[in-house]
Design an enzyme around this catalytic site. Structure first.
Site, PDB file in Angstrom:
ATOM      1  N   SER A   1       9.682   5.612  -3.228  1.00  0.00           N
ATOM      2  CA  SER A   1       9.504   4.641  -2.152  1.00  0.00           C
ATOM      3  C   SER A   1       8.478   5.192  -1.173  1.00  0.00           C
ATOM      4  O   SER A   1       8.448   6.406  -0.911  1.00  0.00           O
ATOM      5  CB  SER A   1      10.841   4.443  -1.418  1.00  0.00           C
ATOM      6  OG  SER A   1      10.618   3.806  -0.178  1.00  0.00           O
ATOM      7  N   SER A   2       7.655   4.295  -0.631  1.00  0.00           N
ATOM      8  CA  SER A   2       6.692   4.749   0.383  1.00  0.00           C
ATOM      9  C   SER A   2       7.442   5.327   1.582  1.00  0.00           C
ATOM     10  O   SER A   2       6.931   6.193   2.287  1.00  0.00           O
ATOM     11  CB  SER A   2       5.821   3.580   0.838  1.00  0.00           C
ATOM     12  OG  SER A   2       5.230   2.961  -0.289  1.00  0.00           O
TER      13      SER A   2
ATOM     14  N   HIS B   1       4.479   1.851  -8.019  1.00  0.00           N
ATOM     15  CA  HIS B   1       3.437   0.816  -8.022  1.00  0.00           C
ATOM     16  C   HIS B   1       2.562   0.950  -9.273  1.00  0.00           C
ATOM     17  O   HIS B   1       2.157  -0.051  -9.866  1.00  0.00           O
ATOM     18  CB  HIS B   1       2.538   0.949  -6.782  1.00  0.00           C
ATOM     19  CG  HIS B   1       3.249   0.758  -5.484  1.00  0.00           C
ATOM     20  ND1 HIS B   1       3.482   1.798  -4.609  1.00  0.00           N
ATOM     21  CD2 HIS B   1       3.770  -0.352  -4.908  1.00  0.00           C
ATOM     22  CE1 HIS B   1       4.107   1.335  -3.548  1.00  0.00           C
ATOM     23  NE2 HIS B   1       4.308   0.042  -3.696  1.00  0.00           N
TER      24      HIS B   1
ATOM     25  N   ASP C   1      13.533  -3.232  -5.491  1.00  0.00           N
ATOM     26  CA  ASP C   1      13.821  -4.288  -4.515  1.00  0.00           C
ATOM     27  C   ASP C   1      14.445  -5.459  -5.281  1.00  0.00           C
ATOM     28  O   ASP C   1      13.832  -6.524  -5.435  1.00  0.00           O
ATOM     29  CB  ASP C   1      12.533  -4.727  -3.817  1.00  0.00           C
ATOM     30  CG  ASP C   1      11.962  -3.606  -2.974  1.00  0.00           C
ATOM     31  OD1 ASP C   1      12.596  -3.231  -1.984  1.00  0.00           O
ATOM     32  OD2 ASP C   1      10.896  -3.079  -3.336  1.00  0.00           O
TER      33      ASP C   1
ATOM     34  N   GLY D   1       0.809  -1.220   0.000  1.00  0.00           N
ATOM     35  CA  GLY D   1       0.000   0.000   0.000  1.00  0.00           C
ATOM     36  C   GLY D   1       0.838   1.262   0.000  1.00  0.00           C
ATOM     37  O   GLY D   1       2.035   1.235  -0.256  1.00  0.00           O
TER      38      GLY D   1
ATOM     39  N   LEU E   1       0.497   3.625  -2.201  1.00  0.00           N
ATOM     40  CA  LEU E   1       0.944   3.449  -3.579  1.00  0.00           C
ATOM     41  C   LEU E   1       1.448   4.755  -4.197  1.00  0.00           C
ATOM     42  O   LEU E   1       0.916   5.831  -3.929  1.00  0.00           O
ATOM     43  CB  LEU E   1      -0.214   2.893  -4.420  1.00  0.00           C
ATOM     44  CG  LEU E   1      -0.855   1.598  -3.891  1.00  0.00           C
ATOM     45  CD1 LEU E   1      -1.998   1.152  -4.805  1.00  0.00           C
ATOM     46  CD2 LEU E   1       0.179   0.483  -3.738  1.00  0.00           C
TER      47      LEU E   1
HETATM   48  O1  PAF Z   1       7.747  -5.160  -1.974  1.00  0.00           O
HETATM   49  C1  PAF Z   1       6.793  -5.152  -1.162  1.00  0.00           C
HETATM   50  O2  PAF Z   1       6.013  -4.192  -1.083  1.00  0.00           O
HETATM   51  C2  PAF Z   1       6.595  -6.350  -0.244  1.00  0.00           C
HETATM   52  O3  PAF Z   1       7.814  -6.879   0.152  1.00  0.00           O
HETATM   53  C3  PAF Z   1       5.699  -7.433  -0.847  1.00  0.00           C
HETATM   54  C4  PAF Z   1       6.314  -8.045  -2.094  1.00  0.00           C
HETATM   55  C5  PAF Z   1       4.341  -6.837  -1.194  1.00  0.00           C
HETATM   56  C6  PAF Z   1       5.482  -8.560   0.162  1.00  0.00           C
HETATM   57  O4  PAF Z   1       4.878  -8.103   1.317  1.00  0.00           O
END
Ligand code: PAF
Length: 282
Positions: free
Chosen positions: A185-186, A37, A150, A31, A33
């Site tokens: 990044s959040s 995202h 990531d 979330g 977002l």
């Molecule tokens: O990258 C993320 O936001 C989290 O690590 C994920 C892949 C949703 C798993 O909780």
């Protein structure tokens, strides 16, 4: 677009889609977002008939002293973004929906989880693999989308899918950056105005390292020393790691002979930020 909180509801909806032979894309998120995202959602929407976004701040992947409680949450904002990007279904479970009180099974991986973020966050990837495996089982997507930001997580999830014969394709999508270079990044919301400025040292170091490698430098220690010297010139920055590893195995390398990942984690004040570049044309 529907928002559901239970596994049962997701299964019922996906079952109807599968009956009609519709392909399903999944974008797993925690979330809050942002455009990063949104780029994953856009890739899923253009590659599948239906797109599911999961929004779940997964307690299992946070260590005891990490930011589980303060992690930013805003379901209204998230559902608006999903609606605008043509998502079909949001799965937003509570922790007890995902982990009942009799929960004993985990997905654990060796080797790829042991270096980089695995050193400072020893339980993190066990939590990520477990929740992502559960989400794959619940949604049964044909395709799943993860950010290259990531990069270690992406390599681990690809390996898990291969090792456990999970019937889907994992797609990595490019890092999305702010205009000044900071990777979206959040966690950027934790930064004060002064820290936000200092945080640019990460993308500056990435640009420096990338240009050295692209111009032919193959000695990892030379690349890393230049990057570390640059980051160390920023008073608010404290390096967790800056490393070059094999892109597939996430094991350290000394010379660039195979595709590599150059990754860093740097504290700006109390906020731990990550960034990376990959180099594949060796
Ligand atoms: O990258 C993320 O936001 C989290 O690590 C994920 C892949 C949703 C798993 O909780």
């Amino acid at each position: 677009m529907k928002i559901v909180k239970t596994i049962k509801e997701v299964r019922e909806i996906v079952k109807l889609w599968k009956k009609e032979n519709l392909s399903v894309g999944l974008v797993p998120t925690m979330g809050y977002l942002h455009e990063g995202h949104a780029s994953l959602i856009d890739a899923s929407v253009s590659g599948n008939d239906k797109t599911v976004v999961s929004i779940f701040v997964n307690p299992m992947q946070f260590g005891a002293n990490e930011d589980l409680d303060s992690y930013p949450r805003d379901l209204n904002h998230d559902s608006k973004l999903c609606e605008e990007h043509h998502v079909d279904l949001i799965f937003n479970p509570e922790p007890n929906e995902m982990y009942g009180k009799d929960f004993y099974t985990y997905v654990n991986m060796n080797v790829l989880t042991e270096d980089l973020c695995g050193i400072t966050r020893p339980i993190h990837f066990k939590g990520v693999c477990t929740v992502v495996a559960k989400l794959f089982n619940i949604v049964q997507p044909d395709n799943a989308y993860f950010g290259q930001k990531d990069a270690q997580q992406l390599a681990i999830i690809k390996q898990m899918v291969q090792d456990l014969n999970m019937p889907l394709e994992v797609h990595g999508c490019p890092i999305v950056r702010e205009i000044d270079g900071l990777a979206k990044s959040s966690r950027n919301t934790y930064l004060s105005t002064e820290e936000r400025q200092s945080a640019l040292i990460l993308s500056k170091a990435i640009t420096l390292g990338q240009s050295l490698v692209e111009n032919g430098e193959r000695d990892c220690s030379k690349v890393l020393t230049s990057m570390i010297d640059l980051i160390s010139s920023e008073p608010l920055a404290k390096i967790d790691y800056v490393k070059i590893v094999d892109l597939k195995t996430i094991q350290p390398v000394n010379t660039i002979e195979k595709p590599i990942l150059c990754a860093m984690a740097v504290y700006i004040g109390k906020t731990r930020l990550i960034d990376n570049f990959i180099f594949e044309e060796v």
